[in-house]
Write an enzyme that holds these catalytic residues in place. Structure first.
Site, PDB file in Angstrom:
ATOM      1  N   ASP A 373       4.830 -18.367 -28.600  1.00  0.00           N
ATOM      2  CA  ASP A 373       3.733 -19.258 -28.954  1.00  0.00           C
ATOM      3  C   ASP A 373       3.187 -19.937 -27.696  1.00  0.00           C
ATOM      4  O   ASP A 373       3.964 -20.499 -26.905  1.00  0.00           O
ATOM      5  CB  ASP A 373       4.327 -20.311 -29.905  1.00  0.00           C
ATOM      6  CG  ASP A 373       3.292 -21.078 -30.661  1.00  0.00           C
ATOM      7  OD1 ASP A 373       2.415 -20.456 -31.267  1.00  0.00           O
ATOM      8  OD2 ASP A 373       3.389 -22.333 -30.669  1.00  0.00           O
ATOM      9  N   GLU A 402       1.298 -14.920 -27.136  1.00  0.00           N
ATOM     10  CA  GLU A 402       0.250 -15.468 -28.006  1.00  0.00           C
ATOM     11  C   GLU A 402      -0.570 -16.462 -27.192  1.00  0.00           C
ATOM     12  O   GLU A 402      -0.470 -17.671 -27.368  1.00  0.00           O
ATOM     13  CB  GLU A 402       0.861 -16.170 -29.230  1.00  0.00           C
ATOM     14  CG  GLU A 402      -0.177 -16.586 -30.264  1.00  0.00           C
ATOM     15  CD  GLU A 402      -0.488 -18.072 -30.316  1.00  0.00           C
ATOM     16  OE1 GLU A 402      -1.279 -18.471 -31.176  1.00  0.00           O
ATOM     17  OE2 GLU A 402       0.054 -18.845 -29.494  1.00  0.00           O
TER      18      GLU A 402
HETATM   19  O1  LIG Z   1      -2.198 -23.429 -30.309  1.00  0.00           O
HETATM   20  P1  LIG Z   1      -2.358 -22.129 -31.027  1.00  0.00           P
HETATM   21  O2  LIG Z   1      -3.696 -21.993 -31.662  1.00  0.00           O
HETATM   22  O3  LIG Z   1      -2.039 -20.982 -30.110  1.00  0.00           O
HETATM   23  O4  LIG Z   1      -1.300 -22.058 -32.244  1.00  0.00           O
HETATM   24  C1  LIG Z   1       0.086 -21.870 -32.154  1.00  0.00           C
HETATM   25  O5  LIG Z   1       0.776 -23.011 -31.740  1.00  0.00           O
HETATM   26  C2  LIG Z   1       0.632 -24.184 -32.593  1.00  0.00           C
HETATM   27  C3  LIG Z   1       1.611 -25.172 -32.052  1.00  0.00           C
HETATM   28  O6  LIG Z   1       2.873 -24.606 -32.077  1.00  0.00           O
HETATM   29  C4  LIG Z   1       0.925 -23.886 -34.049  1.00  0.00           C
HETATM   30  O7  LIG Z   1       0.409 -24.983 -34.779  1.00  0.00           O
HETATM   31  C5  LIG Z   1       1.024 -25.295 -36.006  1.00  0.00           C
HETATM   32  O8  LIG Z   1       2.204 -26.036 -35.732  1.00  0.00           O
HETATM   33  C6  LIG Z   1       1.984 -27.355 -35.193  1.00  0.00           C
HETATM   34  C7  LIG Z   1       3.347 -27.947 -34.977  1.00  0.00           C
HETATM   35  O9  LIG Z   1       4.028 -28.044 -36.192  1.00  0.00           O
HETATM   36  C8  LIG Z   1       1.136 -28.150 -36.178  1.00  0.00           C
HETATM   37  O10 LIG Z   1       0.891 -29.432 -35.640  1.00  0.00           O
HETATM   38  C9  LIG Z   1      -0.177 -27.423 -36.376  1.00  0.00           C
HETATM   39  O11 LIG Z   1      -0.948 -28.142 -37.334  1.00  0.00           O
HETATM   40  C10 LIG Z   1       0.076 -26.040 -36.878  1.00  0.00           C
HETATM   41  O12 LIG Z   1      -1.153 -25.343 -36.955  1.00  0.00           O
HETATM   42  C11 LIG Z   1       0.211 -22.632 -34.480  1.00  0.00           C
HETATM   43  O13 LIG Z   1       0.551 -22.300 -35.805  1.00  0.00           O
HETATM   44  C12 LIG Z   1       0.635 -21.521 -33.522  1.00  0.00           C
HETATM   45  O14 LIG Z   1       0.175 -20.264 -33.893  1.00  0.00           O
END
Ligand SMILES: O=P(O)(O)O[C@H]1O[C@H](CO)[C@@H](O[C@H]2O[C@H](CO)[C@@H](O)[C@H](O)[C@H]2O)[C@H](O)[C@H]1O
Length: 647
Positions: A373, A402
């Site tokens: 991530d 990612e």
């Molecule tokens: O930042 P991205 O768009 O690459 O998304 C990735 O990372 C996010 C953070 O880990 C993640 O976001 C999800 O988890 C967060 C932490 O629990 C939360 O606050 C966000 O609302 C939630 O969307 C995302 O899923 C991941 O793919």
């Protein structure tokens, strides 16, 4: 240093002139090329010198492509670092033979020209190490008439023998050895299915991995071979997010699985409600029984409840009020997580080693694929060290990056070790965008180090294109992803054509990131049958097992993308035509790749449309097709030269 007489330049594959290794995959053709040239008009020969892991150096003759370019192709069978360089020399017999061929074409071969050839063979046979084959050849030549002599002197077997015997004139070798890392097949060819394990059970109940096991037969039947799950660890309660990313959670909201860590453990623990480690092991083994492997998410962040905040305060940056600033990926804010600080005093090496221990922990549990991530928000030297270090012990471990950020950063992550990468595919919809993006990925620098993973959707990306495209739109994107790249993936719900979104964005309405979702997997209008067929075609046609070997074909309609997928040198190919319009019928005239299949004027192609099984014989280079979105917005043909057609 002075230039050698025989110059060797522009070795391929190479990344930043050899600074980083190039990538290749077991079973996919690996093509090596170099420019090799010298002054004058003499013939040049070249050889690839290849050291496979644990093997002796191997020499492979390179074929001239013309214009000083030489090429050789091989099919890698071993994983690991392959080192190569190129040697070139003046080929005395080749030079003689080339002149002889020209004279033959002009019907001007003289007796003396033939004598010259015989004398060259005689001189070679007088070498310290006599070769019985040359002696026999000389005897044969004595009794032949001039035309027969000419034929024998031009013979390819004689050319091979003489090239092996004669000293290599002005031989030189490229100063550096370049590296290609060959990875296992799934580094470049895999079909990923993403699901939230907690949603796979009975309505309203938090599911366990045993419920996921019950879903395996239908996922495997669709042809997916990697089952990818967002984080499976305990979830924090501090600042837990509620439904639809609300900053307030109700007591029954399960929280975002990315908010990793609670009193029940951190990144090496399994959420107890999922059934714990024993249930994960059962799922891992059951998946293997279906030919699938699990991919886990590595999200380098902590819920404020993660044990590390207590155990390793030196890994975090504390504010004067005793809190740690929440994480973000601008413009997104992640209020329920905090970041570890790689550059903090006290974090090196302990924090870096802690992450390595986390990866090693899951490798010991039989997990060999990790989706990482947001890697672009962590230090590049960390990834370069971590991936290289893990690969010294576990060369089969794959890392998917990612990173949705600037291209330079996305490409750098691939150069320093990531096997696969998320891409902009999700936002490339028009014919021009798709054509340009594929050209960049397959014909420009990224070709040698960047394996694009084409996800059609993710829990974070409900693409605008799909939000109002209906079933045809889902078919269009599935066809594109599965036939443009060896790696494609979907997040569950795609097969049911789910597209409901929160207003003005790409977030799913009632996103599974914050709540349990129950689905009717057999809901009418699903595209399970088409996905199954696409995955089958990918297994049956090796040219669909990589993004490489892509060629755009002319089509006269801006809404229809046509492209060919053909392995180098193959006498067959797959031709794909996709209407990009999910709403209205489109038709096009498009060109068939007669030349790529060596079909001359007057020849014909045999074709089979692989979604319907309909067969055709095509005599005209230009064909016409009509796409009706509610029926089938794309066509995929297998093409080969018609039996009896002349090349
Ligand atoms: O930042 P991205 O768009 O690459 O998304 C990735 O990372 C996010 C953070 O880990 C993640 O976001 C999800 O988890 C967060 C932490 O629990 C939360 O606050 C966000 O609302 C939630 O969307 C995302 O899923 C991941 O793919």
């Amino acid at each position: 240093m002075r230039s050698p007489r025989v110059v060797i330049d522009r070795l391929q594959p190479s990344v930043d002139d050899g600074r980083f290794p190039a990538k290749a995959t077991v079973g996919q053709p690996l093509v090596f090329e170099a420019d090799v040239y010298a002054d004058g008009h003499e013939a040049i020969a070249a050889e690839l010198i290849l050291r496979q892991p644990g093997g002796e150096a191997q020499r492979l003759p390179m074929r001239s492509l013309g214009n000083d370019r030489f090429r050789v192709q091989m099919l890698p069978t071993k994983t690991g670092r392959h080192l190569f360089t190129v040697e070139g020399w003046i080929d005395a017999w080749g030079s003689y033979r080339r002149v002889l061929l020209r004279l033959q074409a002009a019907n001007k071969v003289s007796e003396q020209d033939l004598v010259d050839g015989v004398e060259r063979i005689r001189a070679a046979s007088r070498d310290a190490d006599p070769d019985a084959r040359l002696a026999t050849l000389l005897l044969r030549l004595e009794d032949l008439s001039p035309p027969e002599k000419l034929m024998l002197l031009l013979d390819e077997g004689v050319a091979e023998l003489m090239s092996a015997r004669l000293p290599r004139g002005f031989a030189s070798r490229h100063a550096s050895e370049f590296c290609v890392i060959v990875e296992r097949t799934r580094a470049g060819f895999a079909s990923w299915y993403e699901l939230f394990p907690r949603s796979q059970g009975a309505p309203g109940q938090h599911a366990t991995f045993d419920d996921v096991i019950a879903r395996l037969p239908s996922i495997a039947a669709m042809g997916f071979d990697v089952l990818y799950m967002p984080p499976i660890h305990p979830i924090g309660t501090t600042k837990r997010k509620g439904r639809n990313n609300s900053l307030v959670a109700t007591p029954t909201d399960p929280g975002s699985p990315y908010a990793i860590g609670s009193s029940e453990g951190g990144h090496d623990a399994v959420h107890p409600a999922l059934g714990g480690i024993e249930a994960l092991r059962r799922l891992r083994d059951a998946a293997a029984g279906y030919g699938m492997e699990l991919a886990l998410d590595i999200a380098i962040q902590c819920s404020p409840d993660h044990p590390w905040l207590r155990e390793h305060p030196e890994w975090f940056t504390w504010r004067s009020d005793g809190s740690v600033r929440c994480a973000e990926n601008p413009p997104k804010k992640y209020e329920d997580i905090v970041n570890v600080e790689f550059y903090n005093e006290g974090a090196l090496p302990s924090l870096w080693l802690a992450w390595r221990d986390v990866i090693e922990h899951w490798i010991a549990e039989g997990i060999h694929t990790f989706r990482v991530d947001n890697p672009h928000t962590k230090p590049l030297p960390f990834w370069e060290w971590l991936i290289a270090d893990i690969h010294t012990r576990h060369p089969d471990v794959l890392f998917l990056s990612e990173a949705f950020t600037r291209p330079a950063m996305m490409y750098r992550l691939a150069k320093i070790g990531y096997s696969q990468s998320y891409t902009y595919f999700t936002w490339r919809n028009s014919k021009r965008e798709l054509g340009e993006y594929m050209t960049e990925l397959t014909q420009q620098a990224p070709r040698d180090f960047y394996r694009p993973h084409f996800f059609v959707n993710t829990p974070d990306i409900n693409p605008r294109f799909l939000q109002d495209a209906g079933r045809p739109g889902f078919l269009i994107r599935a066809a594109l992803a599965s036939t443009l790249s060896g790696l494609w993936g979907m997040y569950s719900g795609f097969e049911l054509c789910e597209g409901a979104a929160l207003p003005n964005g790409e977030e799913y309405l009632d996103s599974e990131k914050y709540e349990l979702r129950h689905r009717n997997w057999g809901a009418p209008g699903n595209i399970v049958g088409e996905i199954t067929r696409l995955n089958r075609l990918r297994r049956e046609h090796p040219s669909l097992q990589s993004h490489l070997h892509f060629q755009l074909q002319h089509s006269d309609n801006d809404q229809v993308l046509v492209y060919a997928r053909q392995l180098p040198g193959a006498d067959e190919l797959v031709l794909v035509a996709v209407s990009l319009d999910p709403h209205a019928a489109q038709e096009t005239q498009f060109d068939l790749p007669f030349d790529a299949l060596g079909v001359a004027a007057g020849g014909a192609l045999e074709s089979e449309e692989l979604m319907s099984g309909r067969r055709f014989v095509w005599h005209d280079r230009r064909q016409h097709w009509r796409f009706v979105p509610q029926e089938m917005p794309f066509a995929i043909w297998h093409l080969r030269r018609a039996a009896g057609a002349h090349a």
